[in-house]
Design an enzyme around this catalytic site. Structure first.
Site, PDB file in Angstrom:
ATOM      1  N   HIS A 172       9.542 110.713  82.365  1.00 24.49           N
ATOM      2  CA  HIS A 172      10.991 111.697  82.979  1.00 24.49           C
ATOM      3  C   HIS A 172      12.213 110.907  82.706  1.00 24.49           C
ATOM      4  CE1 HIS A 172      11.309 109.910  87.615  1.00 24.49           C
ATOM      5  NE2 HIS A 172      12.338 108.632  86.398  1.00 24.49           N
TER       6      HIS A 172
ATOM      7  N   ASP B  89      16.262 110.858  83.673  1.00 24.36           N
ATOM      8  CA  ASP B  89      16.666 111.062  84.859  1.00 24.36           C
ATOM      9  C   ASP B  89      18.421 110.892  83.757  1.00 24.36           C
ATOM     10  OD1 ASP B  89      15.303 110.313  87.224  1.00 24.36           O
ATOM     11  OD2 ASP B  89      14.932 107.998  86.162  1.00 24.36           O
TER      12      ASP B  89
ATOM     13  N   GLU C 142      10.654 113.150  92.034  1.00 24.20           N
ATOM     14  CA  GLU C 142      10.700 112.266  92.082  1.00 24.20           C
ATOM     15  C   GLU C 142      10.831 111.459  93.438  1.00 24.20           C
ATOM     16  OE1 GLU C 142      11.361 107.402  90.258  1.00 24.20           O
ATOM     17  OE2 GLU C 142      13.097 109.157  90.471  1.00 24.20           O
TER      18      GLU C 142
ATOM     19  N   HIS D  95       8.527 107.059  96.641  1.00 23.82           N
ATOM     20  CA  HIS D  95       9.821 106.154  95.633  1.00 23.82           C
ATOM     21  C   HIS D  95      10.288 104.509  96.061  1.00 23.82           C
ATOM     22  CE1 HIS D  95      13.646 105.011  93.587  1.00 23.82           C
ATOM     23  NE2 HIS D  95      13.068 105.410  92.837  1.00 23.82           N
TER      24      HIS D  95
ATOM     25  N   HIS E 141       5.612 104.577  91.515  1.00 23.35           N
ATOM     26  CA  HIS E 141       6.125 103.851  92.592  1.00 23.35           C
ATOM     27  C   HIS E 141       5.588 103.766  93.772  1.00 23.35           C
ATOM     28  CE1 HIS E 141      10.351 103.594  91.488  1.00 23.35           C
ATOM     29  NE2 HIS E 141      10.235 104.783  90.584  1.00 23.35           N
TER      30      HIS E 141
ATOM     31  N   HIS F  41       6.198 107.361  84.721  1.00 25.85           N
ATOM     32  CA  HIS F  41       6.475 106.545  84.369  1.00 25.85           C
ATOM     33  C   HIS F  41       6.352 105.139  84.848  1.00 25.85           C
ATOM     34  CE1 HIS F  41       8.875 107.544  88.095  1.00 25.85           C
ATOM     35  NE2 HIS F  41       9.800 106.591  87.842  1.00 25.85           N
TER      36      HIS F  41
ATOM     37  N   ASP G  80      12.204 106.530  81.665  1.00 28.29           N
ATOM     38  CA  ASP G  80      13.029 106.048  82.343  1.00 28.29           C
ATOM     39  C   ASP G  80      14.747 105.779  81.767  1.00 28.29           C
ATOM     40  OD1 ASP G  80      13.906 105.865  84.627  1.00 28.29           O
ATOM     41  OD2 ASP G  80      12.990 104.386  85.485  1.00 28.29           O
TER      42      ASP G  80
END
Length: 421
Positions: free
Chosen positions: A45, A47, A152, A179, A220, A241, A348
């Site tokens: 993961h 971003d 995500e 999420h 999540h 993650h 992350d």
């Protein structure tokens, strides 16, 4: 991903000041680098696509990813640091906020998928798109970084299995079912539960993901959603993650009740480096700081107002810093409870505003792996953690999809009985 909103622990950590540097063992890192030349890190993961959208006009050409950006930007990711970190496979997150309406989220997610493809196109000598385990291995043999797409937030499918199939056709190979908010078919870890896990349509989503060959990502989601998804899925699940709740009591982490099921499930928990997920002291400080902000600062307020109002509190309540040792403790705990075949890495990066001491970007993997080897991990252990485990899971997911090749696409819909109020 953690959003750096005004009242998150990550944002408050940035306001409180940076973490100090941490020394590393160069010889141990060099040994790890030799391992990673043949078994590169596959991270679950990152971003960067959203960071480009937020800070660079969604344009991969607006920032020079071919140079180390540590000193000149807030980015955790660039090509030199990916190379230094031994990263040979990256799931790029195509996150969009849970605050968007599902139709808007669907549009924004397709835009983020386009961003990933434009990152790859901007640097074809470095990146190549991958959708299978075999793709990853082929791309790595060519010396490139295999680039995969992970969604995500299940709200992006807008309660449509047809849209789910279009995301798969566009290259998405996992979906994090929720999420920060509970969706119309799955409970989130950080929102009020509504379904007690998955509702019947949520189960249909998981089954269709199995048919397509999309990994079911349980970062999540609530514990009940984790258990329901593992019960329903014919393929192993992943946590792209997440860390261990027994070590740090954050709801986003994986409880031991679920870790103990991983050997039977066959999945992998990809440990993340978010300070409030890996340090109990950092988690509690963040909760206390958030409560203090809510008491002291009238809303709405920007970061400058928060920093001014909180100066005295920050001075008298120094921020505890997470460390590489904290990250190692989580990796070790997942191994101890779930087993060496069920642990991976999902940093992350570029989804958080602060990182543990000694971790400033994607070049940190050799430092983390060297610390594990100092704790007695073998070369074979490091290879499983770095990439072999997630490749095994991908192959298993692909095998399940191949076994369902004759099945028709599901026409299930969210019914009135299970639709949100």
């Amino acid at each position: 991903m953690i959003r750096t909103t005004l009242l998150t622990a990550a944002a408050l950590a940035v306001l409180a000041g940076p973490a100090p540097a941490q020394s590393t063992d160069a010889a141990a890192e060099a040994r790890v680098q030799r391992i990673l030349r043949t078994t590169p890190v596959i991270d679950g993961h990152n971003d960067l696509p959203w960071a480009l959208r937020e800070g660079f006009g969604n344009d991969p050409h607006a920032v020079d990813l071919t140079v180390n950006l540590d000193a000149s930007t807030v980015l955790h990711t660039d090509i030199p640091r990916l190379r230094a970190g031994g990263v040979g496979g990256q799931f790029w997150s195509v996150y969009v906020p849970a605050s968007l309406s599902p139709p808007d989220a669907a549009v924004a997610t397709f835009e983020q998928i386009d961003t990933v493809k434009r990152i790859v196109a901007a640097h074809p000598d470095v990146f190549e798109l991958a959708t299978t385990a075999a793709d990853i291995e082929r791309i790595q043999r060519r010396g490139k970084i295999a680039s995969l797409i992970g969604m995500e937030g299940g709200y992006s499918i807008d309660d449509s299995l047809g849209l789910l199939r279009e995301f798969h056709a566009s290259g998405a190979r996992y979906i994090t079912l929720t999420h920060s908010r509970t969706t119309s078919w799955a409970d989130s870890a950080t929102d009020a539960p509504k379904w007690g896990g998955l509702n019947p349509f949520g189960e249909d989503v998981v089954r269709e993901m199995n048919r397509l060959g999309m990994m079911v990502d349980l970062s999540h989601v609530s514990e009940e959603t984790m258990l329901d998804a593992m019960r329903v899925s014919d393929a192993p699940v992943i946590f792209s993650h997440s860390s261990a709740r027994a070590v740090t009591g954050h709801a986003r982490n994986v409880p031991d009740t679920v870790l103990r099921l991983m050997p039977e499930d066959g999945g992998v928990v990809m440990v993340t480096f978010v300070p409030s997920f890996v340090s109990e002291a950092a988690r509690l400080w963040g909760l206390e700081a958030t409560a203090e902000v809510e008491a002291l600062v009238p809303r709405p307020a920007d970061n400058a107002a928060i920093e001014l109002a909180m100066k005295d509190w920050f001075d008298t309540h120094p921020q505890p810093h997470a460390t590489i040792a904290d990250v190692v403790a989580h990796i070790q705990h997942v191994r101890d409870v779930a087993g060496i075949d069920h642990v991976g890495l999902g940093g992350d990066f570029d989804g958080v505003g602060a990182l543990p001491e000694g971790i400033t970007g994607v070049d940190a993997y050799p430092r983390i792996l060297a610390a594990l080897m100092a704790n007695g991990w073998s070369e074979a252990d490091i290879r499983k953690l770095a990439g072999e485990n997630i490749l095994r899971v991908m192959r298993a997911v692909e095998t399940v999809a191949a076994s369902k090749a004759g099945a028709r696409p599901s026409l299930a819909r969210l019914t009135a009985e299970t639709a949100p109020e």
